[in-house]
Scaffold this active site. Structure first.
Site, PDB file in Angstrom:
ATOM      1  N   CYS A 140      25.551  27.005 -55.344  1.00 30.55           N
ATOM      2  CA  CYS A 140      26.799  27.698 -54.987  1.00 30.55           C
ATOM      3  C   CYS A 140      26.852  27.691 -53.461  1.00 30.55           C
ATOM      4  CB  CYS A 140      26.775  29.133 -55.500  1.00 30.55           C
ATOM      5  SG  CYS A 140      26.622  29.270 -57.283  1.00 30.55           S
ATOM      6  N   CYS A 156      24.320  38.955 -52.473  1.00 30.60           N
ATOM      7  CA  CYS A 156      24.526  39.921 -51.374  1.00 30.60           C
ATOM      8  C   CYS A 156      24.932  41.255 -51.993  1.00 30.60           C
ATOM      9  CB  CYS A 156      25.521  39.423 -50.339  1.00 30.60           C
ATOM     10  SG  CYS A 156      27.103  38.915 -50.976  1.00 30.60           S
ATOM     11  N   PRO A 189      30.356  28.820 -47.772  1.00 26.52           N
ATOM     12  CA  PRO A 189      30.762  27.867 -46.729  1.00 26.52           C
ATOM     13  C   PRO A 189      29.615  27.032 -46.160  1.00 26.52           C
ATOM     14  CG  PRO A 189      30.640  30.078 -45.818  1.00 26.52           C
ATOM     15  CD  PRO A 189      30.374  30.221 -47.291  1.00 26.52           C
TER      16      PRO A 189
HETATM   17  C1  LIG Z   1      27.669  33.868 -52.210  1.00 25.87           C
HETATM   18  S1  LIG Z   1      28.764  32.570 -52.005  1.00 25.87           S
HETATM   19  C2  LIG Z   1      27.724  31.310 -51.390  1.00 25.87           C
HETATM   20  C3  LIG Z   1      27.409  31.417 -49.920  1.00 25.87           C
HETATM   21  C4  LIG Z   1      26.656  30.197 -49.412  1.00 25.87           C
HETATM   22  N1  LIG Z   1      25.457  29.947 -50.158  1.00 25.87           N
HETATM   23  C5  LIG Z   1      26.311  30.317 -47.940  1.00 25.87           C
HETATM   24  O1  LIG Z   1      25.183  30.653 -47.592  1.00 25.87           O
HETATM   25  O2  LIG Z   1      27.204  30.070 -47.120  1.00 25.87           O
HETATM   26  C6  LIG Z   1      28.968  32.052 -53.669  1.00 25.87           C
HETATM   27  C7  LIG Z   1      29.778  30.771 -53.806  1.00 25.87           C
HETATM   28  O3  LIG Z   1      29.714  30.383 -55.179  1.00 25.87           O
HETATM   29  C8  LIG Z   1      30.923  29.740 -55.499  1.00 25.87           C
HETATM   30  N2  LIG Z   1      31.004  29.700 -56.970  1.00 25.87           N
HETATM   31  C9  LIG Z   1      31.449  30.653 -57.824  1.00 25.87           C
HETATM   32  N3  LIG Z   1      31.337  30.235 -59.098  1.00 25.87           N
HETATM   33  C10 LIG Z   1      30.803  28.987 -59.051  1.00 25.87           C
HETATM   34  C11 LIG Z   1      30.449  28.027 -60.044  1.00 25.87           C
HETATM   35  N4  LIG Z   1      30.646  28.277 -61.343  1.00 25.87           N
HETATM   36  N5  LIG Z   1      29.914  26.846 -59.646  1.00 25.87           N
HETATM   37  C12 LIG Z   1      29.713  26.584 -58.329  1.00 25.87           C
HETATM   38  N6  LIG Z   1      30.066  27.447 -57.342  1.00 25.87           N
HETATM   39  C13 LIG Z   1      30.582  28.639 -57.697  1.00 25.87           C
HETATM   40  C14 LIG Z   1      31.952  30.604 -54.804  1.00 25.87           C
HETATM   41  O4  LIG Z   1      33.174  29.915 -54.662  1.00 25.87           O
HETATM   42  C15 LIG Z   1      31.253  30.896 -53.480  1.00 25.87           C
HETATM   43  O5  LIG Z   1      31.603  29.939 -52.529  1.00 25.87           O
END
Ligand SMILES: C[S@@+](CC[C@H](N)C(=O)[O-])C[C@H]1O[C@@H](n2cnc3c(N)ncnc32)[C@H](O)[C@@H]1O
Length: 382
Positions: A206, A325, A209
């Protein structure tokens, strides 16, 4: 005429009363600090402000009035450097014509009774019941509980990570050196919880950004990294960041991780799962009021699916870092215990960091002990 930037605060509040988060960092104005201060006071004291307003209002007050009243009352009660008349006049100016008399009358009453109203203030009012109740249970010592609550009112710190040597320093106003990536200090710690050996492939489940992807790319320059992200708009931001910070060993993939397939078993997996973001309330205090127990439980169930799926891609002897988080046990400890119970061979690996941020072998920086957001992270292997 209403001040155009106060109108932006009013718009944030309108969105909020409709259950939505709208971000505005006011970076385009020289008075950024002033408007950010109002924003923080509104949402840090949102509970007390609503308590005060209910003394003067009927239940079905229109959202436009609620937005201007909240904006006005926050300034009258908590911002001494703004004259009361300015807080009243500006808020009335933002209100639709028919609702102006109500807003004017209520705010003038608050000005008149300010001293007595503030005698009723206690930090407990600033937290919704669901949050207050679940955290009060966690603390045996009432003073520690209060310092935990107080820590959410601290001015949040922002940091910059050098993508050359991975050092971190506090954010400086106007600093715009292109090698630095802005990041929360605890978010930064997650890929560094332990330095793993013999890592030739990494899966970031996931990724957007991309803060942690950038760190992984620099920490493991010889590894091939796949960075999966479901949201197409966020993939674009991820790709821009990977290009800007020269992360040439990363391939960004726009896919739903829960349906992601490939035939590689990974040495290292980062599962930075979607969550309630309740650990970020020092920086985004409105989040506290837009979530509830149901959201926490719903997210916890959703995260379990990511954990199960993540394990299917892990090589024997490899490591999976799970992070959120949020400090809520359902999203952290309980999910990990559930997974350990289902998988006998799975083990927790203790992070190699300052012990004050470790609880039950997991990374768990509480806000009164840390300058960063509230995170939970666990390292798993089998
Ligand atoms: C907590 S943020 C990630 C932050 C990132 N790891 C960083 O350090 O910048 C979670 C991310 O998971 C994405 N997300 C949500 N559901 C998902 C899925 N089923 N598969 C892949 N990405 C997903 C969201 O769009 C979001 O960008």
């Amino acid at each position: 005429m209403a001040d155009n930037i106060r109108r932006r605060l009013y718009n944030l509040l309108l969105h909020f009363f409709n259950g939505q988060i709208k971000e505005d960092f006011f970076t385009d104005t020289p008075y950024r600090k002033f408007y950010r201060k109002i924003y923080f006071e509104i949402f840090r004291h949102f509970g007390f402000i609503q308590y005060v307003l209910t003394k003067y209002l009927k239940k079905d007050t229109p959202v436009e009035s609620m937005a201007s009243l909240t904006l006005g009352a926050a300034q009258i009660l908590f911002l001494d450097d703004i004259p009361d008349y300015a807080a009243v006049n500006e808020s009335v100016a933002l209100t639709p014509k028919k609702q102006k008399p109500l807003v004017n009358a209520v705010l003038r009453n608050i000005v008149k009774n300010k001293t007595n109203l503030l005698k009723e203030y206690h930090i407990y009012y600033d937290f919704p019941h669901y949050f207050f109740d679940r955290w009060q249970k966690e603390f045996k010592d009432e003073n520690e509980f209060e310092s935990f609550l107080q820590s959410f009112h601290k001015v949040p710190k922002y940091y910059l990570v050098s993508t050359n040597d991975l050092s971190i320093k506090e954010y400086e106003e106007g600093f715009n050196n292109s090698i630095y990536y802005p990041m929360d200090i605890n978010s930064y710690t997650i890929p560094l919880l332990k330095k793993f050996q013999n890592v030739s492939n990494i899966l970031d489940c996931c990724a957007a950004p991309g803060g942690k992807t950038i760190l992984l790319s620099k920490l493991y320059p010889n590894a091939r990294i796949k960075a999966v992200e479901k949201n197409p708009d966020r993939v674009k931001v991820l790709m821009q960041n990977l290009k800007k910070y020269k992360c040439n060993n990363v391939e960004a993939i726009n896919a739903d991780f829960l349906h992601f397939t490939d035939n590689i078993q990974y040495d290292l997996i980062l599962l930075d799962a979607p969550c309630t973001a309740l650990g970020t309330i020092r920086k985004h205090p409105e989040v506290l009021w837009l979530k509830n127990d149901k959201d926490i439980n719903r997210m916890s169930k959703y995260q379990k699916k990511f954990l199960e799926k993540g394990l299917t891609h892990l090589k024997k002897g490899g490591h999976l870092i799970y992070s959120v988080c949020s400090l809520e046990p359902e999203e952290g400890f309980e999910n990990i215990h559930w997974l350990l119970k289902k998988n006998n061979n799975l083990k927790l690996v203790t992070p190699e960091i300052d012990k004050k941020f470790i609880k039950d072998n997991c990374f768990y920086p509480l806000p009164h002990k840390s300058e960063g957001d509230g995170f939970f992270a666990a390292i798993l292997t089998y």
